[in-house]
Write a protein that holds these residues in place. Structure first.
Motif, PDB file in Angstrom:
ATOM      1  N   LEU A 104       0.819  -1.209   0.000  1.00 13.44           N
ATOM      2  CA  LEU A 104       0.000   0.000   0.000  1.00 13.44           C
ATOM      3  C   LEU A 104       0.854   1.262   0.000  1.00 13.44           C
ATOM      4  CD1 LEU A 104      -2.781  -0.949   2.575  1.00 13.44           C
ATOM      5  CD2 LEU A 104      -2.932  -0.994   0.090  1.00 13.44           C
ATOM      6  N   ASP A 105       0.478   2.202  -0.822  1.00 14.09           N
ATOM      7  CA  ASP A 105       1.171   3.479  -0.877  1.00 14.09           C
ATOM      8  C   ASP A 105       1.013   4.254   0.427  1.00 14.09           C
ATOM      9  OD1 ASP A 105       2.691   5.407  -2.317  1.00 14.09           O
ATOM     10  OD2 ASP A 105       0.883   6.608  -2.475  1.00 14.09           O
ATOM     11  N   ILE A 106      -0.012   3.930   1.194  1.00 15.08           N
ATOM     12  CA  ILE A 106      -0.271   4.600   2.471  1.00 15.08           C
ATOM     13  C   ILE A 106       0.943   4.531   3.388  1.00 15.08           C
ATOM     14  CG2 ILE A 106      -1.637   4.418   4.599  1.00 15.08           C
ATOM     15  CD1 ILE A 106      -3.963   3.473   2.795  1.00 15.08           C
ATOM     16  N   PHE A 107       1.686   3.415   3.323  1.00 15.17           N
ATOM     17  CA  PHE A 107       2.798   3.205   4.246  1.00 15.17           C
ATOM     18  C   PHE A 107       4.141   3.655   3.668  1.00 15.17           C
ATOM     19  CE2 PHE A 107      -0.297  -0.274   5.272  1.00 15.17           C
ATOM     20  CZ  PHE A 107      -0.784   0.322   6.426  1.00 15.17           C
ATOM     21  N   THR A 108       4.097   4.496   2.655  1.00 19.68           N
ATOM     22  CA  THR A 108       5.311   4.977   1.994  1.00 19.68           C
ATOM     23  C   THR A 108       5.823   6.282   2.589  1.00 19.68           C
ATOM     24  OG1 THR A 108       4.617   3.927  -0.070  1.00 19.68           O
ATOM     25  CG2 THR A 108       6.251   5.635  -0.268  1.00 19.68           C
ATOM     26  N   TYR A 109       5.022   6.974   3.366  1.00 20.26           N
ATOM     27  CA  TYR A 109       5.310   8.364   3.714  1.00 20.26           C
ATOM     28  C   TYR A 109       5.712   8.578   5.173  1.00 20.26           C
ATOM     29  CZ  TYR A 109       2.999   8.912  -0.746  1.00 20.26           C
ATOM     30  OH  TYR A 109       2.678   8.805  -2.069  1.00 20.26           O
ATOM     31  N   ALA A 110       6.298   7.554   5.792  1.00 23.44           N
ATOM     32  CA  ALA A 110       6.780   7.672   7.173  1.00 23.44           C
ATOM     33  C   ALA A 110       5.679   8.113   8.129  1.00 23.44           C
ATOM     34  CB  ALA A 110       7.973   8.628   7.257  1.00 23.44           C
ATOM     35  N   GLY A 111       4.428   7.750   7.808  1.00 21.85           N
ATOM     36  CA  GLY A 111       3.302   8.054   8.684  1.00 21.85           C
ATOM     37  C   GLY A 111       2.745   9.444   8.555  1.00 21.85           C
ATOM     38  N   ALA A 112       3.335  10.283   7.702  1.00 18.47           N
ATOM     39  CA  ALA A 112       2.912  11.679   7.604  1.00 18.47           C
ATOM     40  C   ALA A 112       2.862  12.117   6.151  1.00 18.47           C
ATOM     41  CB  ALA A 112       3.869  12.577   8.394  1.00 18.47           C
ATOM     42  N   PRO A 113       1.826  11.684   5.378  1.00 15.04           N
ATOM     43  CA  PRO A 113       1.747  12.052   3.959  1.00 15.04           C
ATOM     44  C   PRO A 113       1.626  13.545   3.697  1.00 15.04           C
ATOM     45  CG  PRO A 113       0.297  10.201   4.443  1.00 15.04           C
ATOM     46  CD  PRO A 113       0.764  10.744   5.755  1.00 15.04           C
ATOM     47  N   GLY A 114       1.260  14.320   4.711  1.00 15.56           N
ATOM     48  CA  GLY A 114       1.216  15.764   4.530  1.00 15.56           C
ATOM     49  C   GLY A 114       2.598  16.383   4.597  1.00 15.56           C
ATOM     50  N   ALA A 115       3.368  16.027   5.631  1.00 13.15           N
ATOM     51  CA  ALA A 115       4.719  16.558   5.775  1.00 13.15           C
ATOM     52  C   ALA A 115       5.658  15.963   4.741  1.00 13.15           C
ATOM     53  CB  ALA A 115       5.238  16.289   7.184  1.00 13.15           C
ATOM     54  N   TYR A 116       5.555  14.644   4.519  1.00  8.54           N
ATOM     55  CA  TYR A 116       6.368  13.963   3.508  1.00  8.54           C
ATOM     56  C   TYR A 116       5.473  13.638   2.310  1.00  8.54           C
ATOM     57  CZ  TYR A 116       9.772  13.326   7.272  1.00  8.54           C
ATOM     58  OH  TYR A 116      10.673  13.539   8.287  1.00  8.54           O
ATOM     59  N   ASN A 117       5.017  14.674   1.598  1.00 10.53           N
ATOM     60  CA  ASN A 117       4.050  14.447   0.523  1.00 10.53           C
ATOM     61  C   ASN A 117       4.698  14.035  -0.793  1.00 10.53           C
ATOM     62  OD1 ASN A 117       5.027  16.896  -0.655  1.00 10.53           O
ATOM     63  ND2 ASN A 117       3.621  18.045   0.658  1.00 10.53           N
TER      64      ASN A 117
END
Length: 545
Positions: free
Chosen positions: A291-304
């Motif tokens: 899942l792409d959800i787990f690509t952003y170190a838990g923070a898709p806003g900060a690490y977008n």
């Protein structure tokens, strides 16, 4: 010259070349012979009663005695290392060691003669290898560029469940006019499909410390079960990065990275991603698994992972690092004025309301097997999280807001050895969106969204080289509706489980399963029947070359 030869020749030469002229009467040859005869040859340094391991020259003396056998002692078992060395004693010692070197040299000559045939064969092979290396160098692609690639095949499907109706409460509308959403989703994205993703990296270095990266990428996930037309369901990792459309090769990265002094690294690119310009990625959970959800170190806003025209700088000192960067997804456009009907569609540039821009700052600390980082990102002009990494309501908040302030705190730890204890990666993100004073999207003003995840990975599972993992978390979801007059009920939980078979060093096969409890979040009108969910799985084969 060998080290022990230098040690022996230095004092001898200094003594023999001293400005004092020695006459024949002064050079007592009998005295030298008596000195030599008075010594007894030893085979171990332990035979000297007055030499202790604490002596500064103990190791040097040990090497001369045990390896070369050219140091003798006095009949009383002493070496008398603190006694001054006369010129004739130095000459006698030097002569004994040089005789031993001659013996070793003769021994080597005999060995070379004995293996003359084998040495000739080896020399021929070395000459042949040198010729082949020369031919490769003459015909190589580039002396400064390395080509590497990755091809991924995915075979899988989705299955959707739940009793959610399209229009919410169905008491006044017949079932024939108000179908269950699961039926629509299964019809649109329920087929078994075979898709691919291809990446080719050309990494060039001109000084050995810099990097010019060019990445070519192609794929066909746009209409697949994993990147399809239903908003909120395109949640898998490979469903969003096809720069030129399906089955078309496009430039996915083009940036130059170079050091500034000993502590700074600068990056500038016409197509560079936010994470390319960070000194630390605060996660060891695989970013290309399910899942792409787990690509952003838990923070898709900060690490977008905003991708476009940008530049960045990071500084490192010991275990600490500080990074700052800017990316404009629409930085290649020439017109910056929004259209009356289409808004910023086809508009952009750098530093304006249509730039789809992000500015990010990160501070991080990393140890041998752990790390922690805090990041802040300001986004505006339509920049935000990728579709699929948030509920439709959360995605709309990012896309419609004039600006969004995001923070993320992420950390990881991994064990020193493989075993039952997995590596742990975790993160949490918070985002606050603002719509400004005017506009059609005032309802998003003050909306707060959050996200989190925990990812576990075990290495060398059952067979050395294989790995297994699982992750749980929530894609970005609304927790506070701000100025809106309705309550937030937007949560969506995600799970994934996978096992990677490392078939060879370059080929791996990964079966995976995943589940989304509520991919449409608040948009599915909670309270009208039993909701809507997504279960899926695929078999992924990865080729690296």
């Amino acid at each position: 010259m060998k080290l022990f030869q230098q040690m022996l020749l230095a004092p001898a030469a200094l003594g023999l070349l001293a400005p004092m002229a020695a006459t024949a009467s002064e050079l007592n040859i009998d005295g030298v012979n008596r000195y030599a005869d008075s010594q007894e040859q030893v085979t171990s340094i332990t035979q000297f009663s007055d030499v202790q391991p604490t002596e500064w020259a103990y190791q040097a003396l040990s090497n001369l005695v045990e390896r070369y056998g050219c140091v003798a002692g006095y009949p009383d078992g002493t070496f008398r290392g603190k006694r001054p060395l006369s010129r004739w004693e130095a000459a006698a010692l030097l002569n004994a060691c040089l005789d031993r070197i001659t013996e070793v040299t003769d021994e080597l000559r005999r060995l070379m003669k004995e293996f003359e045939t084998e040495l000739a064969v080896l020399k021929g092979r070395v000459d042949g290898l040198e010729a082949k290396v020369g031919e490769l160098e003459a015909n190589q692609f580039s002396t400064t560029t390395k080509l590497s690639g990755q091809a991924t095949f995915i075979v899988g499907a989705n299955s959707f469940g739940g009793d959610q109706r399209v229009l919410g409460n169905n008491t006044d509308i017949s079932n024939s006019l108000n179908p269950r959403f699961r039926n629509i989703a299964n019809r649109e994205q329920g087929a078994v499909a075979f898709n691919y993703d291809l990446r080719l990296d050309l990494d060039t270095s001109f000084t050995g410390k810099d990097l010019l990266r060019t990445r070519l990428r192609a794929g066909n996930f746009g209409s697949s079960p994993f990147g399809g037309p239903i908003v909120g369901l395109n949640a898998t990792e490979v469903g969003f990065e096809e720069p030129s459309g399906e089955n078309s090769v496009g430039i996915d990265r083009l940036f130059y990275q170079f050091p500034l002094g000993s502590s700074f690294t600068a990056t500038v690119g016409a197509r560079v991603r936010q994470d390319d310009m960070l000194a630390v990625w605060p996660s060891v959970y695989p970013a290309d698994t399910v899942l792409d959800i787990f690509t952003y170190a838990g923070a898709p806003g900060a690490y977008n992972l905003n991708l476009g025209s940008g530049a960045g700088l990071w500084w490192t000192s010991g275990n600490f690092s500080v990074s700052a960067n800017y990316v404009s997804a629409n930085g290649n456009f020439g017109s910056s004025v929004p259209d009356e009907f289409d808004g910023c569609d086809g508009k952009g540039g750098i530093g304006n309301e249509c730039s789809a821009q992000t500015g990010t700052a990160q501070i991080a600390y990393t140890g041998t097997n752990y790390g922690i980082a805090a990041a802040y990102t300001y986004s505006s002009g339509g920049a935000g999280i990728y579709s699929g990494n948030g509920t439709p309501f959360a995605n709309a908040a990012f896309a419609s807001a004039d600006s969004t302030n995001s923070v993320g705190i992420s950390a990881y730890w991994q064990p020193s050895n493989s075993g039952w204890i997995p590596s742990i990666s975790t993160g949490w993100g918070l985002n606050a969106s603002n719509s400004g004073d005017e506009g059609d999207f005032d309802f998003v003003d003050g909306i707060t969204t959050q996200s989190w995840y925990v990812g576990l990975q075990w290495t060398d599972v059952f067979i050395k080289g294989n790995a297994a993992g699982m992750a749980v978390g929530q894609a970005t979801f609304v927790t506070d509706t701000g100025d809106s007059d309705f309550d937030a009920n937007d949560s969506n939980y995600a799970w994934e489980f996978w096992y990677k078979f490392q078939v060879t060093d370059n080929i791996s096969v990964t079966p995976a399963l995943y589940y989304l409890s509520n991919p449409l979040g608040q948009a599915q009108r909670v309270g009208t029947n039993d909701g809507f969910n997504n279960f899926g799985g695929f078999l992924k084969t990865t080729f690296k070359f």
